[in-house]
Design a protein around this motif. Structure first.
Motif, PDB file in Angstrom:
ATOM      1  N   GLY A   1      52.689 -21.351  39.201  1.00  0.00           N
ATOM      2  CA  GLY A   1      52.590 -21.264  40.649  1.00  0.00           C
ATOM      3  C   GLY A   1      51.369 -20.503  41.107  1.00  0.00           C
ATOM      4  N   ALA A   2      51.524 -19.740  42.170  1.00  0.00           N
ATOM      5  CA  ALA A   2      50.406 -19.015  42.773  1.00  0.00           C
ATOM      6  C   ALA A   2      49.902 -17.933  41.832  1.00  0.00           C
ATOM      7  CB  ALA A   2      50.838 -18.428  44.103  1.00  0.00           C
ATOM      8  N   GLY A   3      48.785 -17.331  42.179  1.00  0.00           N
ATOM      9  CA  GLY A   3      48.194 -16.296  41.344  1.00  0.00           C
ATOM     10  C   GLY A   3      47.081 -16.868  40.500  1.00  0.00           C
ATOM     11  N   ARG A   4      46.813 -16.195  39.390  1.00  0.00           N
ATOM     12  CA  ARG A   4      45.719 -16.623  38.534  1.00  0.00           C
ATOM     13  C   ARG A   4      46.231 -17.254  37.245  1.00  0.00           C
ATOM     14  NH1 ARG A   4      44.774 -11.532  40.086  1.00  0.00           N
ATOM     15  NH2 ARG A   4      45.118 -10.696  37.991  1.00  0.00           N
ATOM     16  N   GLY A   5      47.432 -17.713  37.239  1.00  0.00           N
ATOM     17  CA  GLY A   5      48.039 -18.237  36.024  1.00  0.00           C
ATOM     18  C   GLY A   5      47.547 -19.630  35.663  1.00  0.00           C
TER      19      GLY A   5
ATOM     20  N   ALA B   1      52.002 -35.181  27.453  1.00  0.00           N
ATOM     21  CA  ALA B   1      51.944 -33.792  27.907  1.00  0.00           C
ATOM     22  C   ALA B   1      51.378 -33.737  29.320  1.00  0.00           C
ATOM     23  CB  ALA B   1      51.074 -32.959  26.960  1.00  0.00           C
ATOM     24  N   LEU B   2      51.931 -32.820  30.142  1.00  0.00           N
ATOM     25  CA  LEU B   2      51.477 -32.648  31.518  1.00  0.00           C
ATOM     26  C   LEU B   2      51.430 -31.161  31.853  1.00  0.00           C
ATOM     27  CD1 LEU B   2      50.757 -33.738  34.344  1.00  0.00           C
ATOM     28  CD2 LEU B   2      53.232 -33.844  34.813  1.00  0.00           C
ATOM     29  N   GLY B   3      50.225 -30.670  32.189  1.00  0.00           N
ATOM     30  CA  GLY B   3      50.070 -29.288  32.613  1.00  0.00           C
ATOM     31  C   GLY B   3      49.563 -29.230  34.044  1.00  0.00           C
ATOM     32  N   ILE B   4      50.306 -28.531  34.932  1.00  0.00           N
ATOM     33  CA  ILE B   4      49.952 -28.439  36.353  1.00  0.00           C
ATOM     34  C   ILE B   4      49.895 -26.968  36.752  1.00  0.00           C
ATOM     35  CG2 ILE B   4      50.602 -29.049  38.707  1.00  0.00           C
ATOM     36  CD1 ILE B   4      52.121 -31.411  37.613  1.00  0.00           C
TER      37      ILE B   4
ATOM     38  N   ASN C   1      45.271 -21.590  38.697  1.00  0.00           N
ATOM     39  CA  ASN C   1      44.046 -21.522  37.908  1.00  0.00           C
ATOM     40  C   ASN C   1      43.795 -22.858  37.215  1.00  0.00           C
ATOM     41  OD1 ASN C   1      41.799 -20.620  36.591  1.00  0.00           O
ATOM     42  ND2 ASN C   1      42.759 -18.814  35.685  1.00  0.00           N
ATOM     43  N   GLY C   2      44.103 -22.967  35.943  1.00  0.00           N
ATOM     44  CA  GLY C   2      43.787 -24.174  35.198  1.00  0.00           C
ATOM     45  C   GLY C   2      45.025 -24.856  34.648  1.00  0.00           C
ATOM     46  N   GLY C   3      44.974 -26.185  34.556  1.00  0.00           N
ATOM     47  CA  GLY C   3      46.036 -26.976  33.940  1.00  0.00           C
ATOM     48  C   GLY C   3      45.487 -27.700  32.723  1.00  0.00           C
ATOM     49  N   ILE C   4      46.154 -27.570  31.600  1.00  0.00           N
ATOM     50  CA  ILE C   4      45.706 -28.169  30.345  1.00  0.00           C
ATOM     51  C   ILE C   4      46.838 -28.985  29.737  1.00  0.00           C
ATOM     52  CG2 ILE C   4      44.833 -27.733  28.012  1.00  0.00           C
ATOM     53  CD1 ILE C   4      43.649 -25.117  29.056  1.00  0.00           C
ATOM     54  N   GLY C   5      46.552 -30.227  29.367  1.00  0.00           N
ATOM     55  CA  GLY C   5      47.535 -31.088  28.705  1.00  0.00           C
ATOM     56  C   GLY C   5      46.927 -31.715  27.462  1.00  0.00           C
ATOM     57  N   ALA C   6      47.656 -31.710  26.359  1.00  0.00           N
ATOM     58  CA  ALA C   6      47.179 -32.305  25.105  1.00  0.00           C
ATOM     59  C   ALA C   6      48.323 -33.044  24.426  1.00  0.00           C
ATOM     60  CB  ALA C   6      46.628 -31.228  24.171  1.00  0.00           C
ATOM     61  N   GLY C   7      48.065 -34.297  24.002  1.00  0.00           N
ATOM     62  CA  GLY C   7      49.071 -35.094  23.314  1.00  0.00           C
ATOM     63  C   GLY C   7      48.470 -35.786  22.103  1.00  0.00           C
ATOM     64  N   ALA C   8      49.225 -35.879  21.013  1.00  0.00           N
ATOM     65  CA  ALA C   8      48.742 -36.534  19.792  1.00  0.00           C
ATOM     66  C   ALA C   8      49.891 -37.252  19.105  1.00  0.00           C
ATOM     67  CB  ALA C   8      48.111 -35.518  18.847  1.00  0.00           C
ATOM     68  N   ASP C   9      49.622 -38.467  18.663  1.00  0.00           N
ATOM     69  CA  ASP C   9      50.593 -39.251  17.893  1.00  0.00           C
ATOM     70  C   ASP C   9      49.955 -39.620  16.559  1.00  0.00           C
ATOM     71  OD1 ASP C   9      52.975 -40.883  17.405  1.00  0.00           O
ATOM     72  OD2 ASP C   9      51.612 -42.577  17.643  1.00  0.00           O
TER      73      ASP C   9
ATOM     74  N   LYS D   1      41.596 -24.906  40.028  1.00  0.00           N
ATOM     75  CA  LYS D   1      40.222 -24.606  39.651  1.00  0.00           C
ATOM     76  C   LYS D   1      39.753 -25.462  38.480  1.00  0.00           C
ATOM     77  CE  LYS D   1      40.397 -19.815  41.233  1.00  0.00           C
ATOM     78  NZ  LYS D   1      40.216 -18.399  40.830  1.00  0.00           N
ATOM     79  N   LEU D   2      40.660 -25.824  37.561  1.00  0.00           N
ATOM     80  CA  LEU D   2      40.260 -26.540  36.348  1.00  0.00           C
ATOM     81  C   LEU D   2      41.410 -27.388  35.845  1.00  0.00           C
ATOM     82  CD1 LEU D   2      38.177 -26.914  34.008  1.00  0.00           C
ATOM     83  CD2 LEU D   2      39.339 -25.004  32.842  1.00  0.00           C
ATOM     84  N   GLY D   3      41.071 -28.612  35.479  1.00  0.00           N
ATOM     85  CA  GLY D   3      42.054 -29.496  34.856  1.00  0.00           C
ATOM     86  C   GLY D   3      41.466 -30.090  33.587  1.00  0.00           C
ATOM     87  N   VAL D   4      42.169 -29.983  32.465  1.00  0.00           N
ATOM     88  CA  VAL D   4      41.679 -30.469  31.175  1.00  0.00           C
ATOM     89  C   VAL D   4      42.779 -31.288  30.508  1.00  0.00           C
ATOM     90  CG1 VAL D   4      40.783 -29.855  28.906  1.00  0.00           C
ATOM     91  CG2 VAL D   4      40.177 -28.472  30.891  1.00  0.00           C
TER      92      VAL D   4
END
Length: 277
Positions: free
Chosen positions: A146-150, A211-214, A218-226, A272-275
């Motif tokens: 949520g809010a903040g710098r997380g 994978a879904l990171g929201i 601050n930043g959201g990062i999602g990584a998936g591998a099969d 701020k950032l989505g990866v």
């Protein structure tokens, strides 16, 4: 699922290990098998495995704190199978099958709508090894902050390792259909008398990793591998110095089929950032 005010972390892991060993055989050297109809040596294996895991981590979406409010969600699903299907007539065996009593069902590596094996009809000597595998491996990970710098970090991975060995064999020095009179004096071999040595294997694999990171701070990062590793050996054979006779056909056939669906998807969304990778 995990919910936290400043940090939420959730991990989910699934491990399935399946070992199958299916055998049909005629053994003991110098044995004799006589039939006015057919002799069928058939090993069948049907395996269905669904391996599914998921995790969700939620950082507080409504906190007024300016401290980091982060979340981490990780999921892993691992499936390991070892499947051996063997049908064989051993060395130094005598088989006489005149094929005079109709046909026998011979399974194929395909399924009917009711889940039973599709079958052909044959008469004579049948040595058949058949394997059908339907494998599903799914992992999903999600994280939001949520809010903040997380930040929100989500990752998922599926790993499938499959070792398949399907073999049909008539052994060394084996004698097949060399004397119809062994069954009964004056007996005749059917014109449709065949010898079938067949091995068939069918693998249906679906692997899905998502994978879904929201992050609203601050930043959201999602990584998936099969990942899928498949090692298969499908073999049909007649041994050295064997004598095989038939009024119809002598068939030695090995068939392998693979139908693989591999899906890996990820998304990272941040203020701020989505990866995603």
């Amino acid at each position: 699922a995990a919910v936290g005010g400043t940090l939420a972390a959730q991990g989910s892991f699934s491990l399935a290990i399946v070992n199958n060993d299916t055998n049909a055989n005629i053994t003991n050297a110098n044995s004799t098998v006589l039939a006015d109809g057919s002799v069928k040596v058939e090993a069948r294996d049907k395996m269905k495995v669904d391996n599914v895991t998921g995790s969700v981590a939620l950082g507080s979406l409504f906190s007024s704190s300016q401290s980091p409010i982060s979340s981490v969600g990780i999921a892993n699903s691992t499936l390991i199978t070892s499947n051996q299907v063997h049908a064989f007539i051993d060395n130094d065996i005598t088989i006489q099958a005149n094929g005079d009593r109709g046909t026998v069902a011979v399974a194929q590596a395909e399924l009917n709508s009711d889940g039973s094996f599709v079958a052909d009809q044959q008469a004579g000597v049948v040595v058949n090894a058949v394997s059908f595998d339907r494998l599903t491996n799914v992992a999903a990970g999600g994280a939001s902050s949520g809010a903040g710098r997380g930040s929100a970090i989500a990752g998922s991975a599926t790993v499938t390792v499959s070792n398949e060995k399907t073999q049909a064999r008539i052994g060394d020095r084996t004698r097949i259909n060399t004397d119809a009179n062994q069954v009964v004096q004056g007996a005749n071999e059917n014109i449709g008398q065949d010898v079938w040595v067949t091995a068939s294997e069918n693998t249906q694999l679906e692997g899905v990793a998502g994978a879904l990171g929201i992050s609203f701070g601050n930043g959201g990062i999602g990584a998936g591998a099969d990942v899928a590793i498949i090692d298969k050996e499908t073999r049909a054979s007649i041994g050295q110095n064997a004598t095989v006779e038939a009024n119809g056909d002598v068939v030695v056939d090995a068939t392998s089929n693979e139908n693989i669906l591999s899906v890996s998807a990820s998304a990272g969304l941040g203020q701020k950032l989505g990866v995603a990778f």
